[in-house]
Scaffold this active site. Structure first.
Site, PDB file in Angstrom:
ATOM      1  N   ARG A 151       0.864  -1.187   0.000  1.00  0.00           N
ATOM      2  CA  ARG A 151       0.000   0.000   0.000  1.00  0.00           C
ATOM      3  C   ARG A 151       0.892   1.225   0.000  1.00  0.00           C
ATOM      4  NH1 ARG A 151      -2.101  -1.175   5.740  1.00  0.00           N
ATOM      5  NH2 ARG A 151       0.051  -1.901   5.739  1.00  0.00           N
ATOM      6  N   CYS A 264      -4.461   2.235  -8.416  1.00  0.00           N
ATOM      7  CA  CYS A 264      -4.656   0.778  -8.393  1.00  0.00           C
ATOM      8  C   CYS A 264      -6.124   0.362  -8.398  1.00  0.00           C
ATOM      9  CB  CYS A 264      -3.949   0.188  -7.174  1.00  0.00           C
ATOM     10  SG  CYS A 264      -2.195   0.560  -7.159  1.00  0.00           S
ATOM     11  N   LYS A 327      -4.835   9.609  -0.958  1.00  0.00           N
ATOM     12  CA  LYS A 327      -4.924   9.142   0.424  1.00  0.00           C
ATOM     13  C   LYS A 327      -3.808   9.811   1.209  1.00  0.00           C
ATOM     14  CE  LYS A 327      -2.467   4.903   0.917  1.00  0.00           C
ATOM     15  NZ  LYS A 327      -2.514   3.447   0.887  1.00  0.00           N
TER      16      LYS A 327
END
Ligand code: UGA
Length: 439
Positions: A151, A264, A327
């Site tokens: 991640r 992604c 994010k």
């Protein structure tokens, strides 16, 4: 072991440095000269916590180098392919040209006994095709598929301490050879008892797309519940907490808000649907279309909510957008929900100022028509409404009293359900969030 890593983006650069950290001698190869120069100098070309230190340490050890020349991959025993597989322009399918080009460029440097290891996210069926190419051109060279689950924001940790290893292996004795090489590469991780799944190519390829599809579905599930909460006056955050206590469900990835973006999840679910269609199994994945729809609807709802809060019109209203990255702890703005909302607000006549702790430079390059600020205070000066669209720690920890002094109207829209509602309301702010009713 001597290792080459082809492609030095988020995945490849972190993988190269991590392999050097494990004690291997690694060369990272990329066609982008500026990126290679920056990495070789020890300056990360992207924001990733802990990566700068890892890069500095492994460069200093002499075990890590970067190059633009594929010839420097010669002599490596294992070659990781870590290039991007973006969405094709105007189509759902993945664009495989970089994976194909990287594998082709490797062929002249491969020797018998070498192993090419695919890490990129690819449509099922790709590995078998590439294996034919490798084995056809270089007798004795093999291919394995070893998907990556890192991640952004946790890339170093996820690479050095993965929760599982997946090996997609060729059949028979070749599979044993490939397994032995991968086990040697990941010796420290394997010895720690990390779960390992060995499979054929197709399963290994699908593990990755299935995992990302599940995560996307989980987020869209809670966001669908948020839509219902908005219709009924229920509270999606409490709902997520309550269902999350059931460990069959789990609380992770049940944060309702603006939904998923990035390089992604969005493109992977689309490429998965496109591939299912090619295979004549499109019905199996039609639900992902709805997952995508729910996700995109959240962005529209956020703009509507901003209009509602601004007394029914955005024309001429000053709006501060806190967050531009897709994010927190990342400067990646690919398919960023925050920037998508910021742009829509501006198109509807609002005067928008965007800020982000790491992504302003990238945003300015890609969205030059938006206005940017260096701090939340600067962005919110005389604002009629403030929107938190990426839940950076800096924004979660804002002092509502102090921050309230810079705005014109104390209206907070929490696009990530990340703030302490009571605290903000106690400081006189109107607080609104997706999936939660107005006070
Ligand atoms: C994702 C996967 O989580 C990784 O396992 C995978 O390796 C990676 O894609 C990849 O394919 O390379 P990443 O794109 O870094 O990782 O980001 P995530 O942490 O999955 O977040 C994706 C988006 O979902 C973000 O926009 C985030 O804000 C959003 N999100 C996440 C929510 O809206 N709610 C949540 O509860 C969690």
């Amino acid at each position: 072991m001597k290792i080459s890593v082809i492609g030095c983006g988020y995945l490849g650069a972190v993988h190269a440095a991590s392999m050097a950290e494990l004690g291997h001698e690694v060369v990272g190869v990329d066609v982008d000269a500026a990126k290679v120069e920056s990495l070789q100098r020890g300056a990360p070309p992207f924001h990733e916590p802990g990566f700068g230190e890892l890069l500095g340490r492994t460069l200093a050890s002499g075990r890590l180098t970067f190059s633009t020349d594929f010839a420097d991959a010669a002599g490596s025993r294992v070659h990781f392919v870590c290039v991007g597989t973006p969405q094709k322009r105007g189509e759902y399918a993945a664009d495989l040209r970089y994976v194909e080009a990287a594998t082709e460029a490797l062929l002249p440097v491969l020797a018998s006994g070498d192993l090419v290891v695919g890490k990129s996210t690819v449509p099922v069926g790709t590995a078998a095709r590439l294996a034919e190419m490798v084995e056809g051109k270089v007798p004795g060279a093999l291919l394995a598929w070893n998907p990556e689950f890192l991640r952004e924001g946790f890339a170093v940790q996820d690479t050095l301490h993965p929760d599982r290893l997946v090996y997609g292996l060729p059949a028979g004795a070749d599979g044993d050879t490939a397994r032995a090489l991968l086990d040697e590469v990941y010796a420290q991780i394997v010895e720690r008892g990390t779960p390992k799944v060995e499979s054929d190519y197709a399963t290994a390829e699908m593990v990755k797309t299935a995992a990302n599809s599940f995560l996307a579905t989980k987020i869209s599930f809670i966001n669908a519940m948020a839509e219902l909460c908005e219709a009924t006056g229920a509270d999606v955050k409490l709902l997520a907490d309550a269902i999350g206590y059931d460990d069959r469900i789990g609380r992770k990835f049940l944060n309702a808000g603006l939904g998923f973006g990035g390089g992604c999840l969005p493109k992977d679910i689309r490429a998965f649907m496109a591939r299912a269609g090619e295979l004549g199994a499109d019905q199996a994945l039609t639900f992902l279309k709805e997952v995508d729809n729910i996700n995109m609807r959240r962005r529209i709802r956020m703009v509507e909510l901003a209009r509602e809060v601004c007394d029914g019109s955005l024309l001429g209203k000053r709006v501060a957008v806190l967050g531009a990255a897709f994010k927190p702890d990342s400067d990646d703005i690919r398919d960023s929900p925050a920037l998508n909302v910021a742009a829509q607000l501006q198109l509807q006549g609002a005067v928008v100022r965007v800020t982000d702790p790491a992504a302003v430079e990238n945003s300015r390059r890609q969205w030059p028509h938006l206005d940017y600020a260096d701090s939340p205070e600067e962005a919110a000066e005389q604002a009629d409404a403030v929107l938190v669209l990426t839940e950076w720690r800096q924004y979660r920890e804002l002092d509502p009293q102090e921050f309230g002094k810079v705005v014109r109207s104390r209206r907070m829209l929490d696009g990530r359900n990340a703030l302490d509602r009571d605290l903000w309301e106690a400081a006189g702010w109107t607080y609104r969030a997706l999936g939660r009713r107005a006070t």
